[in-house]
Design an enzyme around this catalytic site. Structure first.
Site, PDB file in Angstrom:
ATOM      1  N   LYS A   9      32.933  46.370  25.419  1.00 30.23           N
ATOM      2  CA  LYS A   9      33.974  47.395  25.624  1.00 30.23           C
ATOM      3  C   LYS A   9      35.217  46.631  26.075  1.00 30.23           C
ATOM      4  O   LYS A   9      35.362  46.273  27.243  1.00 30.23           O
ATOM      5  CB  LYS A   9      33.514  48.371  26.720  1.00 30.23           C
ATOM      6  CG  LYS A   9      34.095  49.759  26.691  1.00 30.23           C
ATOM      7  CD  LYS A   9      35.593  49.867  26.777  1.00 30.23           C
ATOM      8  CE  LYS A   9      36.174  49.605  28.138  1.00 30.23           C
ATOM      9  NZ  LYS A   9      37.643  49.528  28.114  1.00 30.23           N
ATOM     10  N   GLU A  68      47.092  43.268  45.658  1.00 28.98           N
ATOM     11  CA  GLU A  68      47.244  42.599  44.370  1.00 28.98           C
ATOM     12  C   GLU A  68      48.242  43.373  43.513  1.00 28.98           C
ATOM     13  O   GLU A  68      48.062  44.565  43.269  1.00 28.98           O
ATOM     14  CB  GLU A  68      45.901  42.513  43.633  1.00 28.98           C
ATOM     15  CG  GLU A  68      46.015  41.573  42.466  1.00 28.98           C
ATOM     16  CD  GLU A  68      44.770  41.505  41.594  1.00 28.98           C
ATOM     17  OE1 GLU A  68      44.619  40.518  40.890  1.00 28.98           O
ATOM     18  OE2 GLU A  68      43.969  42.457  41.618  1.00 28.98           O
ATOM     19  N   CYS A 117      44.623  36.720  36.990  1.00 28.59           N
ATOM     20  CA  CYS A 117      44.012  36.931  38.311  1.00 28.59           C
ATOM     21  C   CYS A 117      44.209  35.698  39.181  1.00 28.59           C
ATOM     22  O   CYS A 117      44.179  35.767  40.396  1.00 28.59           O
ATOM     23  CB  CYS A 117      42.540  37.302  38.185  1.00 28.59           C
ATOM     24  SG  CYS A 117      41.683  36.304  36.990  1.00 28.59           S
ATOM     25  N   GLU A 159      33.936  40.015  38.224  1.00 27.98           N
ATOM     26  CA  GLU A 159      35.043  39.141  38.650  1.00 27.98           C
ATOM     27  C   GLU A 159      36.281  39.996  38.815  1.00 27.98           C
ATOM     28  O   GLU A 159      36.632  40.771  37.929  1.00 27.98           O
ATOM     29  CB  GLU A 159      35.290  38.073  37.597  1.00 27.98           C
ATOM     30  CG  GLU A 159      34.067  37.200  37.433  1.00 27.98           C
ATOM     31  CD  GLU A 159      34.375  35.978  36.622  1.00 27.98           C
ATOM     32  OE1 GLU A 159      35.445  35.401  36.837  1.00 27.98           O
ATOM     33  OE2 GLU A 159      33.549  35.641  35.773  1.00 27.98           O
TER      34      GLU A 159
END
Ligand SMILES: Cc1cc2nc3c(=O)[nH]c(=O)nc-3n(C[C@H](O)[C@H](O)[C@H](O)COP(=O)(O)OP(=O)(O)OC[C@H]3O[C@@H](n4cnc5c(N)ncnc54)[C@H](O)[C@@H]3O)c2cc1C
Length: 1019
Positions: free
Chosen positions: A691, A904, A806, A772
């Site tokens: 996906k 973030e 990231c 992650e």
């Protein structure tokens, strides 16, 4: 003469052998040695002591490295106690061995405060002495004094303002300004000097007295062959006025040659600018060619052909090349052929061939030979003599502070000797100084050899091509890419595309056109090997230009997900039994296919997610690496089950696949992470339902298409593009999905873990969650850091791919002493970033992924205005209006607890924090919920050690950018809220997709204990 004819002439020249030449070379060489012996430094002269000091380190490579590293950081040290502390750290007895007395002098202890002052003062004085040996002066009066001294010895000069590479337009402007200033100040002074025949006039007429050498990388922060037209335009903007100024003042300008990635671009720029009408008839310019480049001779042939067309002579300085160590190390690291010769004799022989060709074409160019090698210089003299060229037809050039006796000898022999004189601040000149120190202490360097062994001088005069001594070991061994203790052998990573190659640039432009040509395409689901169309389709847009649709993708439903999982379950039964070698072979084929289509895949990424060229290309390389790495790994795991046998009992530990793996991949590394998350479970024997992120669905569809074309059995890989909260959630909750591999935000990742942890009715296993998530990554800049290196690393780490990795840097923690200096440089660098559509090759900061991301980032920017002080926000150029662009921004005076320092953002927003001590900076760096990447810029061995031990991140980078990890070399992944501690691209990654089984067999039968070997043979 045509270009081809000239090329032939140069090559013929290379092949020709002159019988008497070597004899004459030896005679001239002996004469040079003889004359230079008269000028050798004596024990009462400073030069004698400096030479002894540098050579003292030769026997101890560690001491040499540590001493040079210490020298490198010296200019950044502010106080005497800083110097003493660093000296102690660099000379730590764990690393280097010094006489005991030395430690008593520099060590901590009684009266150490006062001793530090003395150590600091003496070290400064010693360093200034060493710098003063290679650097002409720090200001105009000191330079003029040196130049006068040189002229009094019959030597000319070329002046180089210290500095290479720039991180901003402002820095480039300052550099150019210092050259304009130099011309203004020195023109009247040099005009007032009395005439010196050997150096103010050559065989054809007067020569300019003021002679400047300049490095193009200092003229533009984006001097880069990826976009030659832009680079040449930008550099010329600063170079042209400088050349005009020099021409009006009657000065000479030489363009230096730097590392190989600038080689072709430098030559191209030189030719273009000097073909312009205002410079075409100007003879007082020069360029450098490097004989250590394998393509040195071809470059010379090309330059000679151009010289003929131009019709006005110019100078060519032949050097061997100053970046040999850096070039060979980079080649090994990046897994490509070194562009330079790897045996010293090859460089020397090439130098001689090129020298001859230059002298033979002295009607087209004015040859200049830069070397401190007596053999090389003797060859120049002998060949010139054979061609009946007068001594004034060429120049001999040497570096200030190197080979002084040789310079005097050459002057005595009537040659025009020009001394390369660097001048200016030591800080930007450190790279130059270290290169000189390396050269002076290199075992293969001529100077060192001739200094050490006078009796072997005749062998130093031998023809390098006939002697062919095995010089240094090949760089592959000298700088080996090894992994001595690892569980698997070192892995060879795929090589990124070099955009210095015009052919590769053309391929990328062609690929972008190709992908644009198929933009209307529709991409169905793929279930059990069959395309499946659905009622609803969605459009993937180009974030640089959202009006452009990259493709239409079928939208999967939960019912489709059920079918995909059922297909994957069915396929699992046979796929798990497929031999590891066969699975690995298919993955290697996949790697090959990705490699064959690398330009098309990178182009799709450029258009679909807005990744700039190099980033997109590196993404494809990483994808290729994942395929090969996991192929290698599964063969390794399967062929080495762990046996722990005892008399009468055998124990076997082995691993097997878990089942169906749902891969929920991100758009940030749309091919690399998708490939890694897919190929690892496949290698391990699991089947997969993918996906992908909606925003990167076209690329994912192409990836799955490739997999199916390669003959993976139906159902092994199923493709389910769709909404995360519908199809993604359904897959995570599904009772027959055994593993969920997810990469994305912490918010979604924690939900995924929660959802997947529940055991549904009928589900007879615990799901494995490999998750992650994001980071709030910090770079600490210590008070002794190299700020230029820190700035370029921060810019790259924070703003490449618009800060949407990231691993991107979003906090900079600067020590008080460097904070303001760093902030100023950072501001100038941010003002110089190139924002634009991703498909433009020079773009360094492209768009963000979509309108939602842009708006979220803008909200954080508003928050930042309240939480800190706006240091800089880049200006968005007009042509960015159409796309989803967010301008890079830096805030200072940010509190560590502020939202922009804790949350973030996933965009180009940096919070800058100020701290007093390194310990405190480390605490702040660790003070978030994340632990993904982190960086430290420091030249203190103790602080680096503290960071190694105490910086709590999955990937810590010291003195480099914090993004761009490579499979195997830097296994990637974090902990805390950054992830479940799993490392992609590591030797143990596959084990997370497998169950371990231990089988114990009692082999004892009625007291019979089989011989271990016999038993193994039957199992
Ligand atoms: C006036 C002047 C201007 C200069 N300008 C430039 C410039 O613009 N660009 C630039 O790059 N350099 C420049 N240099 C530096 C120059 O390249 C070095 O000083 C030179 O390479 C040293 O060579 P040598 O002949 O003096 O000594 P040698 O000791 O004979 O040669 C040393 C050189 O051999 C090469 N070498 C060493 N080991 C190996 C190996 N294992 N395999 C193959 N080759 C090897 C390297 O190039 C090394 O520098 C300049 C030097 C001078 C004197």
């Amino acid at each position: 003469m045509s270009r081809e004819n000239l090329h032939d002439t140069v090559l013929e020249t290379a092949a020709r052998k002159d019988g008497d030449l070597n004899q004459r070379v030896v005679e001239i060489g002996r004469r040079i040695f003889e004359l230079s012996d008269r000028y050798q430094p004596r024990v009462w002269q400073k030069a004698w002591w400096l030479e002894r000091t540098t050579r003292m380190m030769d026997g101890d490579p560690r001491l040499r490295t540590r001493a040079f590293q210490f020298v490198d950081c010296l200019p950044a040290l502010r106080t005497n106690s800083d110097i003493a502390r660093h000296l102690r750290e660099y000379l730590d007895p764990h690393f280097v061995e010094l006489p005991r007395g030395a430690y008593a002098l520099i060590g901590d202890g009684f009266l150490h405060g006062a001793r530090d002052e003395v150590i600091g003062l003496l070290t400064r004085r010693g360093a200034r002495g060493m710098a003063g040996r290679f650097i002409t002066g720090f200001d105009t009066p000191s330079v003029v004094r040196t130049l006068r001294r040189l002229r009094s010895c019959g030597m000319a000069f070329t002046l180089d303002v210290l500095g290479e590479f720039t991180t901003s337009y402002a820095q480039a402007d300052r550099y150019v300004h210092s050259y304009h200033d130099l011309i203004d100040r020195l023109t009247p002074i040099t005009r007032s000097w009395s005439f010196v025949p050997g150096i103010d006039r050559d065989d054809r007429g007067p020569m300019p007295r003021l002679n400047l050498s300049i490095k193009l990388t200092s003229l533009d922060p984006h001097f880069d062959s990826i976009d030659p037209d832009r680079s040449i335009r930008e550099v010329s903007r600063r170079l042209r006025p400088l050349l005009l100024h020099a021409r009006q003042a009657g000065a000479f300008v030489n363009i230096d040659m730097e590392s190989s990635k600038y080689h072709d671009l430098t030559l191209e720029l030189f030719k273009r600018v000097l073909s312009e009408p205002e410079f075409r008839d100007w003879p007082d310019v020069g360029i450098v060619l490097q004989a250590y480049m394998k393509k040195g001779e071809a470059a010379l042939a090309d330059l000679l052909a151009w010289a003929e067309g131009r019709g006005t002579r110019f100078a060519v300085r032949l050097v061997k090349g100053a970046y040999w160590d850096a070039e060979t190390a980079a080649a090994v690291r990046n897994n490509h052929e070194p562009p330079v010769w790897t045996q010293k004799w090859e460089t020397d022989a090439c130098y001689e061939r090129m020298a001859r060709a230059m002298l033979e074409h002295a009607r087209l160019i004015r040859p200049a030979f830069a070397s401190h090698n007596v053999r090389s210089l003797a060859v120049v003299c002998a060949v010139a003599e054979g061609l009946d060229l007068p001594a004034g037809a060429y120049e001999v050039q040497m570096l200030y502070g190197m080979g002084d006796p040789l310079k005097h000898a050459m002057v005595e022999m009537g040659r025009c000797v020009r001394v390369y004189c660097p001048y200016g601040d030591l800080m930007p000149g450190m790279g130059y100084l270290i290169r000189r120190l390396l050269e002076n202490t290199s075992n293969e360097g001529f100077l060192k050899q001739s200094f050490e062994d006078r009796s072997g001088r005749d062998s130093l005069l031998a023809d390098p091509a006939s002697v062919r001594p095995p010089s240094a070991p090949l760089p592959a061994r000298r700088y080996s890419n090894t992994c001595p203790e690892g569980p698997m052998p070192a892995f060879r990573n795929a090589t990124n595309t070099s955009f210095a190659s015009a052919d590769n640039r053309r391929k990328m432009i062609g690929a972008i056109q190709y992908v644009r040509g198929e933009m209307g395409r529709k991409y169905p689901l793929i279930i059990n090997g069959h395309p499946v169309s659905t009622d609803n389709w969605f459009v993937s847009h180009n974030p640089s230009n959202p009006g452009e649709s990259v493709g239409q993708i079928a939208l999967a439903t939960p019912a489709d997900a059920d079918q995909a999982v059922a297909a994957a379950c069915k396929a699992f039964h046979s796929w798990r039994l497929t031999r590891a070698k066969e699975r690995a072979a298919l993955l290697r084929k996949l790697a090959d296919r990705l490699g064959m289509r690398r330009f098309e895949l990178a182009a799709t990424m450029i258009l679909e997610v807005g990744k700039p060229w190099r980033e997109a290309d590196a993404d494809v390389s990483e994808a290729i690496d994942h395929c090969r790495y996991y192929a290698e790994q599964i063969e390794w795991i399967e062929s080495r089950p762990r046996r722990r046998n005892m008399p009468g009992e055998d124990n076997l530990l082995s691993y097997g696949p878990k089942g169906v793996c749902a891969v929920i991949s991100p758009w940030a590394f749309p091919l690399a992470i998708l490939t890694g998350m897919t190929t690892a479970p496949l290698a391990a024997g699991n089947t997969v339902v993918i996906k992908p992120a909606r925003q990167a669905s076209v690329l994912a569809a192409k990836f799955v298409e490739i997999i199916h074309d390669l003959g993976f059995p139906p159902g092994v890989v199923n493709f389910l593009p769709g909404d995360g909260d519908v199809v993604g959630t359904h897959l995570v909750e599904h009772g027959e999905v055994h593993v969920v591999a997810f990469t994305g935000s912490a918010a979604v990742g924690t939900q995924v873990i929660q959802c997947g942890a529940q055991v549904r009715p009928g589900q007879g296993f615990i799901k494995k969650m490999i998750v992650e998530m994001g980071g709030k990554n910090a770079i600490i800049v210590d008070d002794d850091a190299d700020l230029d290196a820190a700035v370029s690393a921060i810019i790259e780490s924070a703003f490449a791919f618009a800060g949407q990795k990231c691993s991107s840097c979003s906090r900079v923690i600067a020590l008080d002493a460097v904070h303001d200096g760093l902030a100023n440089r950072l501001k100038e660098a941010v003002e110089s970033v190139v924002l634009g559509p991703a498909e433009e090759p020079s773009t360094t900061v492209g768009p963000v992924i979509d309108a939602e991301a842009r708006d979220r980032i803008n909200r954080y920017v508003e928050t930042g205005r309240h939480e800190g002080r706006l240091l800089v926000q880049a200006r968005l150029p007009a042509h960015c209006d159409r796309g989803y662009f967010a301008a890079p921004v830096v805030f200072t005076d940010v509190d560590p607890a502020a939202r922009i320092a804790q949350e973030e953002i996933f965009g180009p927003v940096v919070a800058m924090l100020r701290e007093e001590s390194f310990e405190r900076a480390l605490e702040i760096a660790n003070g978030t919920r994340y632990a993904l990447t982190g960086g430290v810029f420091s030249r203190s061995p103790d602080h680096i050690d503290q960071a190694r031990r105490g910086f709590a991140v999955g990937n810590l980078y010291i003195n480099r950018r914090i993004t761009g990890s490579q499979v195997d070399a830097q296994p990637f992944g974090g902990f805390k809220l950054s992830g479940t501690g799993v490392k992609a691209g590591s030797p143990d990654y596959l084990l997370h997709f497998m169950d371990a089984r231990c089988i114990t067999e009692n082999t004892l039968r009625s007291g019979l204990v089989p011989n271990e070997r016999e038993h193994l043979e039957t199992t």
